[in-house]
Write an enzyme that holds these catalytic residues in place. Structure first.
Site, PDB file in Angstrom:
ATOM      1  N   LYS A  12      13.555  -8.506 -80.063  1.00 49.81           N
ATOM      2  CA  LYS A  12      12.537  -7.535 -79.617  1.00 49.81           C
ATOM      3  C   LYS A  12      11.463  -7.349 -80.698  1.00 49.81           C
ATOM      4  CE  LYS A  12      15.626  -4.230 -78.979  1.00 49.81           C
ATOM      5  NZ  LYS A  12      16.874  -4.943 -79.356  1.00 49.81           N
TER       6      LYS A  12
ATOM      7  N   ARG B 242      16.695   3.563 -73.855  1.00 43.78           N
ATOM      8  CA  ARG B 242      17.965   2.900 -74.091  1.00 43.78           C
ATOM      9  C   ARG B 242      19.086   3.488 -73.241  1.00 43.78           C
ATOM     10  NH1 ARG B 242      17.164   0.766 -79.528  1.00 43.78           N
ATOM     11  NH2 ARG B 242      19.049  -0.189 -80.269  1.00 43.78           N
TER      12      ARG B 242
ATOM     13  N   ARG C 166      19.933 -11.695 -90.639  1.00 45.96           N
ATOM     14  CA  ARG C 166      18.572 -11.149 -90.616  1.00 45.96           C
ATOM     15  C   ARG C 166      18.168 -10.571 -91.978  1.00 45.96           C
ATOM     16  NH1 ARG C 166      16.893  -6.776 -86.261  1.00 45.96           N
ATOM     17  NH2 ARG C 166      18.781  -5.757 -87.006  1.00 45.96           N
TER      18      ARG C 166
ATOM     19  N   ARG D 119      19.488  -4.853 -93.310  1.00 43.84           N
ATOM     20  CA  ARG D 119      19.665  -3.529 -92.729  1.00 43.84           C
ATOM     21  C   ARG D 119      21.101  -3.053 -92.861  1.00 43.84           C
ATOM     22  NH1 ARG D 119      16.695  -3.254 -86.931  1.00 43.84           N
ATOM     23  NH2 ARG D 119      18.686  -2.293 -86.373  1.00 43.84           N
TER      24      ARG D 119
ATOM     25  N   ARG E 100      27.385  -1.930 -81.841  1.00 40.52           N
ATOM     26  CA  ARG E 100      26.047  -1.855 -81.232  1.00 40.52           C
ATOM     27  C   ARG E 100      25.994  -2.660 -79.941  1.00 40.52           C
ATOM     28  NH1 ARG E 100      22.841  -3.921 -86.155  1.00 40.52           N
ATOM     29  NH2 ARG E 100      21.035  -3.975 -84.778  1.00 40.52           N
TER      30      ARG E 100
HETATM   31  P1  AP5 Z   1      14.886  -9.084 -84.191  1.00 42.28           P
HETATM   32  O1  AP5 Z   1      13.570  -9.443 -83.596  1.00 42.28           O
HETATM   33  O2  AP5 Z   1      14.887  -8.332 -85.451  1.00 42.28           O
HETATM   34  O3  AP5 Z   1      15.846  -8.410 -83.092  1.00 42.28           O
HETATM   35  P2  AP5 Z   1      15.776  -7.021 -82.333  1.00 42.28           P
HETATM   36  O4  AP5 Z   1      15.959  -7.282 -80.891  1.00 42.28           O
HETATM   37  O5  AP5 Z   1      14.564  -6.259 -82.759  1.00 42.28           O
HETATM   38  O6  AP5 Z   1      17.115  -6.383 -82.875  1.00 42.28           O
HETATM   39  P3  AP5 Z   1      17.416  -4.947 -83.504  1.00 42.28           P
HETATM   40  O7  AP5 Z   1      18.678  -5.104 -84.316  1.00 42.28           O
HETATM   41  O8  AP5 Z   1      16.218  -4.410 -84.198  1.00 42.28           O
HETATM   42  O9  AP5 Z   1      17.727  -4.134 -82.240  1.00 42.28           O
HETATM   43  P4  AP5 Z   1      18.465  -2.827 -82.146  1.00 42.28           P
HETATM   44  O10 AP5 Z   1      18.149  -2.472 -80.767  1.00 42.28           O
HETATM   45  O11 AP5 Z   1      19.880  -2.870 -82.507  1.00 42.28           O
HETATM   46  O12 AP5 Z   1      17.825  -1.953 -83.334  1.00 42.28           O
HETATM   47  P5  AP5 Z   1      16.830  -0.730 -83.339  1.00 42.28           P
HETATM   48  O13 AP5 Z   1      16.103  -0.752 -84.609  1.00 42.28           O
HETATM   49  O14 AP5 Z   1      16.066  -0.658 -82.082  1.00 42.28           O
HETATM   50  O15 AP5 Z   1      15.671 -10.474 -84.400  1.00 42.28           O
HETATM   51  C1  AP5 Z   1      17.004 -10.499 -84.910  1.00 42.28           C
HETATM   52  C2  AP5 Z   1      17.210 -11.737 -85.796  1.00 42.28           C
HETATM   53  O16 AP5 Z   1      17.107 -12.920 -85.006  1.00 42.28           O
HETATM   54  C3  AP5 Z   1      16.154 -11.900 -86.909  1.00 42.28           C
HETATM   55  O17 AP5 Z   1      16.793 -12.425 -88.023  1.00 42.28           O
HETATM   56  C4  AP5 Z   1      15.167 -12.892 -86.327  1.00 42.28           C
HETATM   57  O18 AP5 Z   1      14.503 -13.630 -87.328  1.00 42.28           O
HETATM   58  C5  AP5 Z   1      16.055 -13.781 -85.466  1.00 42.28           C
HETATM   59  N1  AP5 Z   1      15.380 -14.289 -84.270  1.00 42.28           N
HETATM   60  C6  AP5 Z   1      14.522 -13.610 -83.448  1.00 42.28           C
HETATM   61  N2  AP5 Z   1      14.110 -14.394 -82.429  1.00 42.28           N
HETATM   62  C7  AP5 Z   1      14.731 -15.589 -82.592  1.00 42.28           C
HETATM   63  C8  AP5 Z   1      14.720 -16.806 -81.829  1.00 42.28           C
HETATM   64  N3  AP5 Z   1      14.011 -16.938 -80.715  1.00 42.28           N
HETATM   65  N4  AP5 Z   1      15.495 -17.829 -82.271  1.00 42.28           N
HETATM   66  C9  AP5 Z   1      16.235 -17.698 -83.413  1.00 42.28           C
HETATM   67  N5  AP5 Z   1      16.291 -16.570 -84.172  1.00 42.28           N
HETATM   68  C10 AP5 Z   1      15.545 -15.524 -83.759  1.00 42.28           C
HETATM   69  O19 AP5 Z   1      17.849   0.513 -83.321  1.00 42.28           O
HETATM   70  C11 AP5 Z   1      18.687   0.770 -84.427  1.00 42.28           C
HETATM   71  C12 AP5 Z   1      19.483   2.039 -84.191  1.00 42.28           C
HETATM   72  O20 AP5 Z   1      18.591   3.159 -84.039  1.00 42.28           O
HETATM   73  C13 AP5 Z   1      20.346   2.077 -82.921  1.00 42.28           C
HETATM   74  O21 AP5 Z   1      21.599   1.486 -83.129  1.00 42.28           O
HETATM   75  C14 AP5 Z   1      20.427   3.591 -82.653  1.00 42.28           C
HETATM   76  O22 AP5 Z   1      21.375   4.194 -83.496  1.00 42.28           O
HETATM   77  C15 AP5 Z   1      19.055   4.089 -83.071  1.00 42.28           C
HETATM   78  N6  AP5 Z   1      18.108   4.100 -81.936  1.00 42.28           N
HETATM   79  C16 AP5 Z   1      16.933   3.401 -81.844  1.00 42.28           C
HETATM   80  N7  AP5 Z   1      16.327   3.627 -80.677  1.00 42.28           N
HETATM   81  C17 AP5 Z   1      17.131   4.490 -79.988  1.00 42.28           C
HETATM   82  C18 AP5 Z   1      17.056   5.075 -78.694  1.00 42.28           C
HETATM   83  N8  AP5 Z   1      16.027   4.807 -77.850  1.00 42.28           N
HETATM   84  N9  AP5 Z   1      18.069   5.910 -78.317  1.00 42.28           N
HETATM   85  C19 AP5 Z   1      19.090   6.180 -79.143  1.00 42.28           C
HETATM   86  N10 AP5 Z   1      19.232   5.648 -80.364  1.00 42.28           N
HETATM   87  C20 AP5 Z   1      18.261   4.807 -80.799  1.00 42.28           C
HETATM   88 MG    MG Z   2      14.233  -4.449 -83.829  1.00 40.87          MG
END
Ligand code: AP5
Ligand code: MG
Ligand code: ZN
Length: 214
Positions: free
Chosen positions: A13, A88, A127, A160, A171
């Site tokens: 994402k 979410r 990552r 992270r 997660r």
């Molecule tokens: P990356 O692009 O970083 O992945 P992502 O989908 O952004 O993953 P996140 O871990 O950020 O998602 P998340 O939903 O767990 O975290 P968030 O910060 O939202 O890519 C991942 C890796 O893959 C990288 O190394 C990249 O280089 C590689 N990659 C990407 N594309 C690729 C491809 N095509 N091929 C190969 N490799 C690739 O949330 C974190 C925490 O915050 C949650 O757990 C929760 O506690 C809280 N939170 C956030 N939002 C909410 C909400 N709305 N409600 C409640 N709690 C929330």
């Molecule tokens: Mg992210």
């Protein structure tokens, strides 16, 4: 253009968001990034969010909804936005729809990026993120030109706190039980596009451009 990026942790994402912002000029709103910034700054919000994030659990709806809708009232969102990691839960999605309807808006597209679980684990444990600009790298898949240094801004890359094997397991479970039901929610509205997130970065983006148009 009002957009949502949906998908399990590690689906890409944040990675696709960088490219979408560049091409379509919409602000990138990641609730995860907002929480991490607050944790870094030691704010009361950061203190509340951290205990949930460290366990890989969701921050309570009431808190997230307020933060996201506040952000959406800012001036830069008036012609469009890209939500990453929000909504979410069904409750968050309903609150978002209500907020947008009250402001004469709607969600144009939900981009659902899917990737198999084993691949998610490999991606997240490998990552590395830029401390300065938030760009995401992967030690094997998408390495920076110089180890530990961001290509974009020269910032320091870090791992992270929630990218450990145990927290990632949780997660993914939380995603399956609480966030996946959103696919049906948007399927019923009819504004969701499904993308194969296992493809290389540029191919995933090409598919997104097909959906959103040039
Ligand atoms: P990356 O692009 O970083 O992945 P992502 O989908 O952004 O993953 P996140 O871990 O950020 O998602 P998340 O939903 O767990 O975290 P968030 O910060 O939202 O890519 C991942 C890796 O893959 C990288 O190394 C990249 O280089 C590689 N990659 C990407 N594309 C690729 C491809 N095509 N091929 C190969 N490799 C690739 O949330 C974190 C925490 O915050 C949650 O757990 C929760 O506690 C809280 N939170 C956030 N939002 C909410 C909400 N709305 N409600 C409640 N709690 C929330
Ligand atoms: Mg992210
Ligand atoms: Zn950077």
């Amino acid at each position: 253009m009002n957009l949502i990026l949906l998908g399990p942790p590690g689906a890409g994402k944040g990675t696709q968001a960088v490219k979408i912002v560049e091409k379509y000029d919409v602000p990138h709103i990641s609730t995860g990034d907002i929480f991490r910034k607050n944790i870094k700054e030691g704010t009361p919000l950061g203190k509340k969010a951290q205990e949930y994030m460290d366990r890989g659990e969701l921050v309570p709806d009431s808190l997230v909804i307020e933060i996201a809708t506040d952000r959406l009232t800012e001036d830069d969102c008036k012609d469009g936005f890209l939500l990453d990691g929000f909504p979410r839960t069904v409750e968050q999605a309903e609150a978002l729809d209500k907020f947008l309807a009250e402001n004469g808006k709607k969600v144009d597209w939900v981009l659902d990026i899917d990737v198999a679980k084993e691949e998610l684990m490999t991606r997240l444990t490998g990552r590395r993120v830029c401390r300065n600009c938030g760009a995401s790298y992967h030690v094997v898949n998408i390495p920076p030109k110089q180890e530990g240094v961001c290509d974009e801004c020269g910032g320091e890359l870090y791992q992270r706190a929630d990218d450990t094997v145990e927290t990632v397991e949780n997660r993914i479970e939380v995603y399956n039980s609480q966030t996946k039901p959103l696919i049906n929610y948007y399927e019923e509205i009819g504004n969701i596009a499904h993308l194969d997130g296992a493809a290389p970065l540029d191919e995933v983006f090409a598919e997104i451009v097909k959906v959103l148009g040039e």
